[in-house]
Design an enzyme around this catalytic site. Structure first.
Site: not given
Length: 409
Positions: A21, A247
């Site tokens: 990643r 979130k």
């Protein structure tokens, strides 16, 4: 032993498997969400973010920033240690009261992240139930899987949203045995939802407890942002509701809600709570401001759903392989890890659009995708630019344009 070679070999394996990643160096701009600055190898460039989990842009809401700044000015930055040593800062007390009210529960307990709340919550609850059997949905998040493993109790995995399979496992366990059903309300990679009432029907019929992860739904659904359980009219039927502050609420932290005794038991037994520094007061105050705002404001939720629907319609009309979803998640199938990364790179480098590639092990091999998350602040012009950029990238990489269904492994 060459210790450094061990680490280098481990990294090489990830690269060989196309699982290494790379993080983009981004700087968000307060008041200009979803725009940000990408600190590229060639210098700073303005970009548009299309994959943030700050779904409603609350991380830059004036009420949230104001609460954070005012609290930091009044009481300082840090919490001073664990709650056992430093005491509980008052903004954290207020936050837990707000969370309990949001989910219609007696009490709430805040952790440093949603990952920790799932790990500590599931593991501790299961350990405290004699001879407990955990029944876990096959698509549960890694944090839930870790909590199941760390509980050390027996587990049974039921096929994703397969209530017939779940019922067979419950029957086999018997009504007298302690059982904990753990599942999510909204699965973030595919955007589908759980039939919460039907799971609760089975739990009541076979004497099981229910533990629901609302991480990707809290703040987003229901009249007050209580999540899918509120939207489906099941909030009072679920025993434990877990969520995040990172979130839709735009801050940091995780939590569980439930009865006073259950929450107190987790508080008293969970190492992931006892031995961890508490959330700082400014973060707690900011999260409380976000929750209070979204309890009374439906503007963000309504516009957010409108934007998500518009993106889906535009991409579908362009013949791009949008995976079907009933929620705000817009997955665009690529099906190959290298080309998924290449698509992401092209979007960023040539179109100034940031969408992180989603590859294995986050999703099964062969279902690699771009996961698009529109927000209320992605206007029509940004949506049009996204569609044009994706069509260009799809053509240049020779990616399939015809939509087709993907079965999860």
């Amino acid at each position: 032993m060459d210790y450094q070679a061990c680490f280098a070999d481990a990294l090489k394996r990830l690269r060989d498997e196309r699982r290494y990643r790379v993080f983009a160096d981004l700087e968000r701009i307060a008041g200009r969400f979803p725009r940000a600055i990408w600190h590229s190898p060639d210098g700073p460039r303005g970009i548009v973010v299309w994959c943030s989990n700050d779904y409603l842009g609350m991380g830059q809401h004036p009420d949230v920033i104001g609460a954070m700044v005012a609290t930091a000015t009044r009481v300082g930055a840090g919490a001073g240690g664990t709650r056992n040593i430093a005491g509980t800062n008052h903004p954290l007390v207020e936050l837990e009261v707000e969370l309990a009210d949001l989910h219609g529960k007696e009490a709430a307990l805040v952790f440093t992240s949603g990952y920790v709340s799932n790990d500590a919550g599931i593991a501790t609850i299961a350990k405290l139930i004699p001879d407990c059997l955990i029944l876990s949905d096959a698509w549960n998040h890694n944090s839930m899987i870790t909590g199941v493993r760390n509980s050390g109790v027996e587990k049974a995995v039921f096929e994703h949203n397969d209530l017939a399979h779940l019922e067979r496992l419950l029957k086999q366990a018997g009504k007298e045995r302690g059982k904990l059903i753990v599942f999510e309300s909204l699965y973030s990679m595919d955007g589908d939802t759980a039939p919460i009432n039907r799971v609760c029907d089975l739990a009541e019929r076979y004497g099981a407890m229910t533990y629901l992860d609302e991480v990707h739904a809290v703040g987003m659904y229901g009249a007050r942002g209580g999540g899918q359980a509120e939207l489906q009219g099941a909030m009072d039927r679920v025993d434990v509701i877990e969520g995040t502050l990172a979130k839709a609420f735009g801050c940091l932290g995780g939590y569980i809600t439930g009865t006073v005794d259950l929450v107190d038991a987790v508080r008293s037994y969970a190492p992931g709570f006892i031995f961890t520094t508490a959330l700082p007061p400014p973060i707690c105050a900011a999260a409380t401001a976000a929750i209070r705002h979204l309890k009374t404001s439906a503007w963000e939720r309504n516009l957010h759903q409108d934007r998500a629907a518009r993106v889906k319609a535009m991409l579908t009309a362009a013949g791009l392989p949008v995976m079907p979803t009933e929620t705000h998640i817009v997955p665009l199938l690529v099906g190959d890890p290298e080309r998924c990364k290449a698509a992401s790179d092209l979007l960023l480098e040539e179109h100034c659009i940031y969408i992180q590639p989603i590859n294995y092990p986050t999703v099964p091999k062969g279902t690699e995708r771009l996961r698009i998350t529109p927000s209320p602040y992605h206007d029509d012009a940004l949506i049009t630019a996204l569609g044009e950029a994706l069509v260009d990238v799809w053509e240049r990489l020779g990616l399939p344009r015809k939509p087709h269904a993907v079965a999860a492994e």
